[in-house]
Design an enzyme around this catalytic site. Structure first.
Site, mmCIF file in Angstrom:
data_model
loop_
_atom_site.group_PDB
_atom_site.id
_atom_site.type_symbol
_atom_site.label_atom_id
_atom_site.label_comp_id
_atom_site.label_asym_id
_atom_site.label_seq_id
_atom_site.Cartn_x
_atom_site.Cartn_y
_atom_site.Cartn_z
ATOM 1 N N SER A 67 -3.138 6.297 7.993
ATOM 2 C CA SER A 67 -2.225 5.273 7.759
ATOM 3 C C SER A 67 -2.080 6.020 6.855
ATOM 4 O O SER A 67 -0.810 6.727 6.824
ATOM 5 C CB SER A 67 -2.871 4.304 7.784
ATOM 6 O OG SER A 67 -2.463 3.005 7.171
ATOM 7 N N ASP A 285 4.324 2.237 6.809
ATOM 8 C CA ASP A 285 3.436 3.538 5.954
ATOM 9 C C ASP A 285 4.034 4.615 7.473
ATOM 10 O O ASP A 285 4.304 4.616 7.994
ATOM 11 C CB ASP A 285 2.464 2.252 6.057
ATOM 12 C CG ASP A 285 1.304 2.037 7.538
ATOM 13 O OD1 ASP A 285 2.133 2.379 8.485
ATOM 14 O OD2 ASP A 285 0.033 1.870 7.433
ATOM 15 N N ASP A 287 1.562 5.394 9.519
ATOM 16 C CA ASP A 287 1.608 5.587 11.182
ATOM 17 C C ASP A 287 2.178 4.565 11.695
ATOM 18 O O ASP A 287 1.958 3.727 12.655
ATOM 19 C CB ASP A 287 -0.234 5.077 11.858
ATOM 20 C CG ASP A 287 -0.825 3.905 10.900
ATOM 21 O OD1 ASP A 287 -0.654 3.488 9.735
ATOM 22 O OD2 ASP A 287 -1.403 3.403 11.189
ATOM 23 N N GLU A 388 -0.974 -9.530 6.227
ATOM 24 C CA GLU A 388 -1.485 -8.789 5.094
ATOM 25 C C GLU A 388 0.002 -8.821 4.189
ATOM 26 O O GLU A 388 0.818 -8.869 4.269
ATOM 27 C CB GLU A 388 -2.290 -7.671 5.086
ATOM 28 C CG GLU A 388 -3.420 -8.317 6.478
ATOM 29 C CD GLU A 388 -4.666 -6.644 6.221
ATOM 30 O OE1 GLU A 388 -5.608 -6.847 5.393
ATOM 31 O OE2 GLU A 388 -4.056 -5.778 6.750
ATOM 32 N N ALA A 389 -0.365 -8.635 2.511
ATOM 33 C CA ALA A 389 0.774 -9.011 1.521
ATOM 34 C C ALA A 389 0.964 -7.035 2.022
ATOM 35 O O ALA A 389 2.274 -6.777 1.783
ATOM 36 C CB ALA A 389 0.148 -9.208 0.823
ATOM 37 N N ASN A 390 0.264 -6.653 2.013
ATOM 38 C CA ASN A 390 0.759 -4.925 2.352
ATOM 39 C C ASN A 390 1.673 -5.034 3.705
ATOM 40 O O ASN A 390 1.985 -3.860 3.485
ATOM 41 C CB ASN A 390 -0.147 -4.409 2.513
ATOM 42 C CG ASN A 390 -1.202 -4.274 3.969
ATOM 43 O OD1 ASN A 390 -0.911 -5.138 4.369
ATOM 44 N ND2 ASN A 390 -2.435 -4.553 3.559
ATOM 45 N N PRO A 517 -15.362 -4.107 -2.737
ATOM 46 C CA PRO A 517 -14.914 -2.451 -2.331
ATOM 47 C C PRO A 517 -14.092 -2.134 -1.055
ATOM 48 O O PRO A 517 -14.021 -2.977 -0.126
ATOM 49 C CB PRO A 517 -16.356 -2.167 -1.231
ATOM 50 C CG PRO A 517 -16.433 -3.695 -0.821
ATOM 51 C CD PRO A 517 -16.462 -4.337 -1.705
ATOM 52 N N THR A 520 -11.178 1.629 3.059
ATOM 53 C CA THR A 520 -10.817 2.811 3.351
ATOM 54 C C THR A 520 -10.712 3.590 2.540
ATOM 55 O O THR A 520 -10.225 5.080 2.847
ATOM 56 C CB THR A 520 -9.330 2.636 3.497
ATOM 57 O OG1 THR A 520 -8.770 1.904 2.659
ATOM 58 C CG2 THR A 520 -8.985 1.651 5.119
ATOM 59 N N ARG A 525 -11.404 -2.452 -5.242
ATOM 60 C CA ARG A 525 -10.025 -2.425 -5.499
ATOM 61 C C ARG A 525 -10.129 -3.736 -6.532
ATOM 62 O O ARG A 525 -11.109 -4.787 -6.784
ATOM 63 C CB ARG A 525 -9.293 -3.574 -4.271
ATOM 64 C CG ARG A 525 -9.145 -2.130 -3.422
ATOM 65 C CD ARG A 525 -8.268 -2.383 -2.402
ATOM 66 N NE ARG A 525 -8.154 -1.830 -1.534
ATOM 67 C CZ ARG A 525 -7.821 -0.202 -1.451
ATOM 68 N NH1 ARG A 525 -6.574 -0.311 -2.511
ATOM 69 N NH2 ARG A 525 -7.484 0.305 -0.847
HETATM 70 P P1 NG1 Z 1 -9.185 -1.747 1.904
HETATM 71 O O1 NG1 Z 1 -9.482 -0.357 1.867
HETATM 72 O O2 NG1 Z 1 -10.065 -2.216 2.599
HETATM 73 O O3 NG1 Z 1 -8.484 -2.472 1.018
HETATM 74 C C1 NG1 Z 1 -6.973 -1.943 2.973
HETATM 75 C C2 NG1 Z 1 -5.662 -3.201 2.942
HETATM 76 C C3 NG1 Z 1 -5.782 -3.721 4.170
HETATM 77 C C4 NG1 Z 1 -5.650 -2.794 5.395
HETATM 78 C C5 NG1 Z 1 -6.842 -1.221 6.055
HETATM 79 C C6 NG1 Z 1 -5.879 -0.818 6.204
HETATM 80 C C7 NG1 Z 1 -5.234 -3.457 1.350
HETATM 81 C C8 NG1 Z 1 -5.379 -4.582 -0.058
HETATM 82 N N1 NG1 Z 1 -6.319 -3.100 1.576
HETATM 83 O O4 NG1 Z 1 -8.106 -1.789 3.627
HETATM 84 O O5 NG1 Z 1 -5.537 -4.815 4.128
HETATM 85 O O6 NG1 Z 1 -4.540 -2.740 5.884
HETATM 86 O O7 NG1 Z 1 -6.825 -0.543 4.604
HETATM 87 O O8 NG1 Z 1 -5.858 0.001 6.035
HETATM 88 O O9 NG1 Z 1 -3.562 -3.603 1.118
HETATM 89 ZN ZN ZN Z 2 -1.236 2.409 9.082
#
Ligand code: NG1
Ligand code: ZN
Length: 552
Positions: A67, A285, A287, A388-390, A517, A520, A525
């Protein structure tokens, strides 16, 4: 397992010895590591996929991607028969086999698991696995490792679907198991025909009258998404899209580009700048399962006005709610009142977005981070919207609600508002990838809704104002020492850390802060939100220090 199977496994697994001193964990979305360490893991996930296929008697997917991680990393995850994430109930087995120190240990674990899960070997359909990978240079060799894992189960068949976005592979697995056409071409055709259908249903007085800037510029993160968008664009032939940072460019995957970078750093990706001010821009992103929009303010060189997953969710919710209201107005279809629209967010959702959605009268639910949790919750509704906000998210339609809409479509008088609403909802259910968040389908839905409402990106962005937020990463000795509860908003262990975070957060009006934690990356965080950016940064930094003190 019989002798033939055992010796086949022993033979091939001795060619894929695990790395020393690395503890692998299936995490928020599969295994991720430095690509050089991954071949034994990917091989073993190939075995797991074949076992999963035997157990479910369905097609299973294996996607090789990391990703938004840096290009030297890679990863692997499984798509279950529905096209969704691997059943959580199998994750401990995934962890156990990935970490088995020797081929003998591995075979013993498989033997025990096959017995426990009663996985059938004889007289059943052989395992069938679809393999996909993103554009990472390590992908090809890892795909071969996955293939060897799959074919170390007697009779199992692995099909290489080539370079794909993660959502395409998930879509194919779902389509195959539903007995539908499932090639990449079929994917593109489904997206483009449902998009065209939505465009045709735009009210005549709206659409082009908006004065919105018609051009869209997309940052492909130098990954697979930009390449696929170009293919889709040719089929659509109506959108004016310029793709930058597409992998045939010079740039390095996810390096200073892509949705993760843009959303977390809140700055323009490479190849964008003041020349693009005022224009609608979007970012995928690596992927292409995440999408965010942004624009460059006139006075800016690098800062952006970010339109994140939360705002995409809000835009989709407004549109869906409007269509449902057209249905409810119609006396003879009052039974639609029962259609339940549910919203699902995580603790990373901006507090202003949650307030806004609640203000619209919507039901907002929270789950821990990770698509598997959000998706599962959203699937409980007739229409469930999760983001997700992302920028990872989808609009899910229950099968029974789609059946209801199809039946209604045939009964309503042609050209009525109610009929149009039904047709729009049906088109959205086909446009939005029902398996997993998909940047390509999300982008098409945003584009058509903006035309439908006549909104510019600025009007959209003004729906509400984000509270200032900050995300930080803290490297610690062992991130698994952090244990959380309440959808990850409270730290239960190490003891004392939550009290310290609470004491710090209490100093700020509208302050909200949590730590967890990462699943990925090897970090903890920190997320903070308050009423001003300066205060937010101070809060995030103080809490990062606390994390370091407790865990450093
Ligand atoms: P982790 O690394 O567990 O925070 C991140 C994103 C998740 C999700 C995963 C999968 C943030 C804060 N966290 O997870 O929302 O998208 O990657 O790709 O963006
Ligand atoms: Zn991705």
């Amino acid at each position: 397992m019989n002798q033939e199977q055992r010796s086949l496994l022993l033979n091939s697994s001795s060619r894929f010895l695990p790395p020393q001193g690395v503890k692998l964990s299936y995490g928020t979305s599969g295994f991720r590591e430095d690509a050089l360490l991954l071949s034994s893991t990917v091989y073993r996930v190939g075995i797991l996929a074949a076992l999963r296929s035997l157990k479910t008697q369905s097609v299973i997917g294996v996607m090789i991607t990391a990703s938004h991680n840096q290009v030297s990393d890679n990863g692997v995850k499984i798509a279950d028969p529905s096209g969704g994430m691997l059943s959580q109930h199998w994750e401990p087995f995934a962890d156990a086999i990935a970490n088995a120190p020797s081929p003998q240990h591995l075979i013993q674990l498989i033997d025990e698991f096959v017995d426990k899960e009663r996985i059938p070997f004889d007289g059943v359909k052989p395992a069938e696995i679809l393999l996909g990978r993103d554009t990472r240079p390590s992908g090809e060799a890892l795909l071969q490792a996955a293939r060897e894992g799959v074919t170390s189960i007697v009779g199992a068949v692995a099909m290489d679907m080539g370079i794909l976005t993660t959502p395409q592979l998930h879509w194919m697995v779902r389509a195959r198991n539903k007995g539908m056409k499932a090639s990449e071409q079929d994917y593109f055709e489904q997206l483009s025909s449902s998009f065209r259908c939505l465009m045709d249903l735009i009210p005549a007085e709206k659409g082009k009258s908006s004065g919105m800037n018609d051009k869209l510029i997309v940052d492909g993160a130098n990954g697979v998404g930009g390449v696929k968008l170009k293919v889709l664009q040719k089929l659509l032939n109506v959108l004016d899209i310029e793709v930058r940072n597409s992998s045939d460019d010079e740039g390095v995957l996810n390096d200073g580009a892509g949705a993760d970078y843009v959303q977390k750093e809140k700055v323009v990706p490479r190849a964008f700048g003041s020349k693009d001010s005022g224009i609608r821009c979007a970012s995928f992103d690596g992927d292409a399962d995440r999408l965010v929009y942004f624009s460059v303010p006139h006075e800016s060189n690098s800062t952006i006005d970010l339109v994140d997953g939360d705002k995409m969710l809000s835009l989709f919710a407004i549109f869906i709610k409007e269509q449902l209201s057209f249905l409810n107005e119609k006396e003879d279809i009052k039974d639609c009142h029962q259609a339940r629209l549910g919203i699902v967010q995580t603790a990373y959702a901006n507090g202003a977005s949650t307030d806004y959605l609640k203000h619209l009268g919507l039901e907002v639910n929270f789950t821990p981070t990770g698509v598997k949790y959000l998706h599962e919750k959203a699937a409980e509704f007739d229409i469930g919207i999760y983001f997700e906000a992302n920028g990872h998210g989808a609009v899910l339609f229950s099968e029974s609600f789609v059946g209801w809409l199809e039946a209604k479509a045939n009964k309503l008088s042609s050209g009525s508002e109610a009929e149009k609403a039904v047709l729009r909802l049906l088109a959205v259910s086909k446009l939005i990838n029902q398996a997993v968040g998909d940047a390509l389908s999300g982008l098409l839905l945003v584009e058509v809704i903006l035309q439908h409402t006549g909104w510019s990106i600025h009007r959209w962005s003004e729906l509400y104002h984000d509270l200032p937020s900050r995300q930080l990463k803290v490297k610690v000795a062992d991130r698994t020492a952090v244990i959380t509860a309440n959808a990850e908003t409270v730290v239960v262990s190490p003891p004392g850390l939550q009290d310290a975070i609470d004491a710090e957060t209490a100093k700020y009006p509208q302050g909200r802060c949590f730590v967890r934690p990462s699943g990925t990356e090897d970090v903890v965080r920190v997320y903070a939100e308050t009423s001003t950016q300066e205060a937010t940064d101070t809060l995030a930094n103080s809490v990062a220090k606390l994390v370091d003190q407790f865990l450093g």
